[in-house]
Design a protein around this motif. Structure first.
Motif, PDB file in Angstrom:
ATOM      1  N   GLY A  28     -26.322  46.438  33.780  1.00 36.64           N
ATOM      2  CA  GLY A  28     -26.431  46.266  32.328  1.00 36.64           C
ATOM      3  C   GLY A  28     -25.775  44.635  32.127  1.00 36.64           C
ATOM      4  N   HIS A  29     -24.805  44.257  32.738  1.00 34.16           N
ATOM      5  CA  HIS A  29     -24.314  42.799  32.802  1.00 34.16           C
ATOM      6  C   HIS A  29     -25.364  41.947  33.000  1.00 34.16           C
ATOM      7  N   MET A  30     -26.380  42.263  34.061  1.00 29.85           N
ATOM      8  CA  MET A  30     -27.188  41.221  34.048  1.00 29.85           C
ATOM      9  C   MET A  30     -28.394  40.948  32.832  1.00 29.85           C
ATOM     10  N   ALA A  31     -28.407  41.979  32.327  1.00 33.48           N
ATOM     11  CA  ALA A  31     -29.338  41.779  31.343  1.00 33.48           C
ATOM     12  C   ALA A  31     -28.688  40.913  29.858  1.00 33.48           C
ATOM     13  N   ALA A  32     -27.138  41.135  29.762  1.00 36.52           N
ATOM     14  CA  ALA A  32     -26.541  40.400  28.784  1.00 36.52           C
ATOM     15  C   ALA A  32     -26.319  38.925  29.444  1.00 36.52           C
ATOM     16  N   ALA A  33     -26.121  38.859  30.710  1.00 38.36           N
ATOM     17  CA  ALA A  33     -26.043  37.573  31.108  1.00 38.36           C
ATOM     18  C   ALA A  33     -27.197  36.633  31.143  1.00 38.36           C
ATOM     19  N   SER A  34     -28.436  37.354  31.265  1.00 36.88           N
ATOM     20  CA  SER A  34     -29.523  36.741  31.170  1.00 36.88           C
ATOM     21  C   SER A  34     -29.852  36.107  29.857  1.00 36.88           C
ATOM     22  N   ARG A  35     -29.659  36.790  28.937  1.00 35.73           N
ATOM     23  CA  ARG A  35     -29.602  36.265  27.340  1.00 35.73           C
ATOM     24  C   ARG A  35     -28.809  35.138  27.345  1.00 35.73           C
ATOM     25  N   ALA A  36     -27.753  35.193  27.723  1.00 35.47           N
ATOM     26  CA  ALA A  36     -26.464  34.184  27.576  1.00 35.47           C
ATOM     27  C   ALA A  36     -26.979  32.850  28.120  1.00 35.47           C
ATOM     28  N   ILE A  37     -27.323  33.270  29.449  1.00 34.07           N
ATOM     29  CA  ILE A  37     -27.810  32.037  30.259  1.00 34.07           C
ATOM     30  C   ILE A  37     -29.165  31.248  29.518  1.00 34.07           C
ATOM     31  N   ARG A  38     -29.834  31.995  28.991  1.00 33.34           N
ATOM     32  CA  ARG A  38     -31.104  31.189  28.140  1.00 33.34           C
ATOM     33  C   ARG A  38     -30.391  30.404  26.907  1.00 33.34           C
ATOM     34  N   ASP A  39     -29.521  30.949  26.343  1.00 32.25           N
ATOM     35  CA  ASP A  39     -28.728  30.435  25.228  1.00 32.25           C
ATOM     36  C   ASP A  39     -28.287  29.044  25.602  1.00 32.25           C
ATOM     37  N   ARG A  40     -27.519  29.091  26.643  1.00 32.33           N
ATOM     38  CA  ARG A  40     -26.833  27.902  27.300  1.00 32.33           C
ATOM     39  C   ARG A  40     -27.556  26.766  27.797  1.00 32.33           C
ATOM     40  N   LEU A  41     -28.628  27.308  28.394  1.00 32.50           N
ATOM     41  CA  LEU A  41     -29.741  26.287  28.995  1.00 32.50           C
ATOM     42  C   LEU A  41     -30.211  25.212  27.789  1.00 32.50           C
ATOM     43  N   LYS A  42     -30.340  25.600  26.615  1.00 36.41           N
ATOM     44  CA  LYS A  42     -30.535  24.765  25.905  1.00 36.41           C
ATOM     45  C   LYS A  42     -29.659  23.534  25.542  1.00 36.41           C
ATOM     46  N   LEU A  43     -28.321  23.976  25.865  1.00 33.89           N
ATOM     47  CA  LEU A  43     -27.451  22.899  25.803  1.00 33.89           C
ATOM     48  C   LEU A  43     -27.263  21.940  27.016  1.00 33.89           C
ATOM     49  N   ALA A  44     -27.750  22.321  28.090  1.00 35.57           N
ATOM     50  CA  ALA A  44     -27.536  21.707  29.527  1.00 35.57           C
ATOM     51  C   ALA A  44     -28.266  20.470  29.555  1.00 35.57           C
ATOM     52  N   ASP A  45     -27.461  19.347  29.997  1.00 29.88           N
ATOM     53  CA  ASP A  45     -28.142  18.106  30.498  1.00 29.88           C
ATOM     54  C   ASP A  45     -28.638  18.015  31.608  1.00 29.88           C
ATOM     55  N   ALA A  60     -35.810  32.579  44.123  1.00 27.66           N
ATOM     56  CA  ALA A  60     -35.930  31.935  42.664  1.00 27.66           C
ATOM     57  C   ALA A  60     -36.068  33.039  41.593  1.00 27.66           C
ATOM     58  N   ASN A  61     -35.330  32.942  40.453  1.00 31.32           N
ATOM     59  CA  ASN A  61     -35.409  33.736  39.405  1.00 31.32           C
ATOM     60  C   ASN A  61     -36.639  33.290  38.615  1.00 31.32           C
ATOM     61  N   GLU A  62     -37.735  34.089  38.765  1.00 31.94           N
ATOM     62  CA  GLU A  62     -38.951  33.775  38.340  1.00 31.94           C
ATOM     63  C   GLU A  62     -39.083  33.892  36.691  1.00 31.94           C
ATOM     64  N   ASP A  63     -38.278  34.574  36.173  1.00 35.81           N
ATOM     65  CA  ASP A  63     -38.246  34.712  34.880  1.00 35.81           C
ATOM     66  C   ASP A  63     -37.422  33.329  34.191  1.00 35.81           C
ATOM     67  N   LEU A  64     -36.733  32.702  34.743  1.00 41.06           N
ATOM     68  CA  LEU A  64     -36.133  31.418  34.344  1.00 41.06           C
ATOM     69  C   LEU A  64     -36.988  30.404  34.724  1.00 41.06           C
ATOM     70  N   GLN A  65     -38.017  30.281  35.533  1.00 41.34           N
ATOM     71  CA  GLN A  65     -38.716  29.261  36.009  1.00 41.34           C
ATOM     72  C   GLN A  65     -39.202  28.550  34.752  1.00 41.34           C
ATOM     73  N   PRO A  66     -39.963  28.967  33.982  1.00 38.48           N
ATOM     74  CA  PRO A  66     -40.721  28.328  32.837  1.00 38.48           C
ATOM     75  C   PRO A  66     -39.698  27.334  32.046  1.00 38.48           C
ATOM     76  N   VAL A  67     -38.293  28.009  31.737  1.00 37.77           N
ATOM     77  CA  VAL A  67     -37.280  27.397  31.176  1.00 37.77           C
ATOM     78  C   VAL A  67     -37.009  26.193  32.033  1.00 37.77           C
ATOM     79  N   LEU A  68     -36.473  26.367  33.458  1.00 32.78           N
ATOM     80  CA  LEU A  68     -36.007  25.337  34.178  1.00 32.78           C
ATOM     81  C   LEU A  68     -36.899  24.390  34.406  1.00 32.78           C
ATOM     82  N   ALA A  69     -38.368  24.468  34.362  1.00 30.59           N
ATOM     83  CA  ALA A  69     -39.310  23.449  34.494  1.00 30.59           C
ATOM     84  C   ALA A  69     -39.191  22.392  33.428  1.00 30.59           C
ATOM     85  N   SER A  70     -38.596  22.692  32.509  1.00 31.84           N
ATOM     86  CA  SER A  70     -38.738  21.622  31.388  1.00 31.84           C
ATOM     87  C   SER A  70     -37.408  21.056  31.329  1.00 31.84           C
ATOM     88  N   LYS A  71     -36.526  21.131  32.109  1.00 30.33           N
ATOM     89  CA  LYS A  71     -35.055  20.760  32.022  1.00 30.33           C
ATOM     90  C   LYS A  71     -34.961  19.856  33.359  1.00 30.33           C
TER      91      LYS A  71
END
Length: 370
Positions: A28-45, A60-71
């Protein structure tokens, strides 16, 4: 020590490895953490994506790769001290050819982390001139060394920059999933730079069994989820399919020479001393070194005595069972009547592998046979 070569058949496809089903661990804590990470990623430089150098793709966390590729991103391949250095260089070249900033590190080494910080500062150079506050976010799957990296960064920057009082260190532990909250640490002023440490998160479902078993073997998935014996059998599958035990052949002949010398000098040793002499390798370090050599020697001798085909599932399983039985003696595990399990031997073998005592390995194959 060479890295693991490409095998004709994937070890995870063997029935005795696949029998436990797909490897999944998403509490369960991973599901909550995944959502929080996606929200914080928007603010990361800048994002520091930490991966295990032994599995540069599988970690590699494949679910995060599309977001990370744009950062703005740096791949930090941690635990390079456990990875084959020659093959590691080829992986660095691969990521460079993909236009991805990548560096191999040892999170416990000050010089190694300092090199990473130099790359971070270079990547943030343009942003530093524009923003008064910058955020560097550290992400990765469990147990790749994010917290150890955060702590090393803390030690380095406290001697460089004025930092806030009562800085807290990230908790470091040998078990995956120790960090369960997102925490910020100020590492510099003018401009203010914050590092956000995040919990290690996996994908909700790992569809590829090979990836799941590699994650389990390197400690990203709790042993209790997969089973230590299954993980150990997967490790031995990899080693045997790729004929890795033959790299330790010299130890077999060295043991034969040692046994002959010991026999010839046995009577003299007892004459020279009123009591039996203590073995010269009583220290813990020498004991572990001797045990590692005995493990390597045992795996090699059982492999050399094996007359079957490692691509035949039944024959390979028979070889692995004989190796685990032989390792019981090496680890001095008492034999229990009617007990055919290999839990204690499996646990000790995994400890040696994960600590790098068996040698440096990279388990992932380079794409396109680079």
């Amino acid at each position: 020590m060479r890295g693991l070569a490409r095998a004709g058949k994937r070890a995870s496809e063997m029935a005795f490895n696949a029998g436990g089903g797909v490897v999944n661990w998403f509490p369960g804590h991973m599901a909550a953490a995944s959502r929080a990470i996606r929200d914080r990623l928007k603010l990361a430089d800048l994002v520091l994506e930490v991966r295990d150098a032994r599995i540069p793709l599988s970690s590699a966390n494949e679910d995060l790769q599309p977001v990370l590729a744009s950062k703005r991103r740096i791949l930090a391949l941690n635990k390079k001290d456990l990875a084959n250095p020659n093959i590691m260089n080829r992986w660095l070249h691969h990521f460079e050819s993909c236009k991805q900033d990548c560096i191999s590190i040892n999170a416990h080494s000050t010089s190694s982390v300092s090199q990473l910080l130099g790359l971070v500062e270079f990547k943030l150079k343009e942003a530093i001139s524009k923003e008064p506050t910058l955020i560097v976010m550290v992400v990765g799957v469990p147990n790749v060394g994010k917290s150890a990296l955060i702590n090393s960064i803390h030690r380095i920057v406290t001697s460089r920059f004025p930092v806030q009082d009562k800085n807290k260190r990230a908790t470091v532990g040998p078990l995956p999933g120790v960090t369960q909250d997102i925490a910020g640490y100020k590492i510099a002023s003018q401009p203010s730079i914050y590092v956000l440490d995040t919990p290690g998160v996996l994908v909700p479902s790992i569809p590829d069994m090979e990836t799941g078993l590699k994650l389990a073997l390197t400690g990203a998935v709790k042993d209790s989820v997969v089973g230590e014996e299954r993980i150990a059998k997967y490790l031995l599958s990899l080693l045997n399919i790729r004929k890795t035990p033959l790299h330790w052949e010299r130890l077999v002949y060295r043991r034969e020479e040692f046994d002959e010398d010991a026999f010839n000098s046995n009577e003299k040793d007892y004459r020279d001393s009123p009591r039996r002499r203590r073995r010269p390798n009583n220290s813990d370090a020498l004991y572990v070194q001797d045990m590692v050599m005995e493990v390597q020697r045992t795996l090699c001798s059982t492999f050399m005595d094996f007359a079957g085909n490692t691509e035949d599932e039944n024959e390979l399983e028979s070889l692995i069972d004989s190796q685990l039985v032989a390792l019981r003696k090496v680890f001095r595990i008492p034999h229990k009547p009617f007990d055919e399990t290999h839990g204690p031997a499996s646990k000790k073998l995994l400890t040696l592998f994960r600590s790098g005592k068996l040698g440096p390995f990279i388990l992932d194959d380079l794409p396109n046979n680079q």
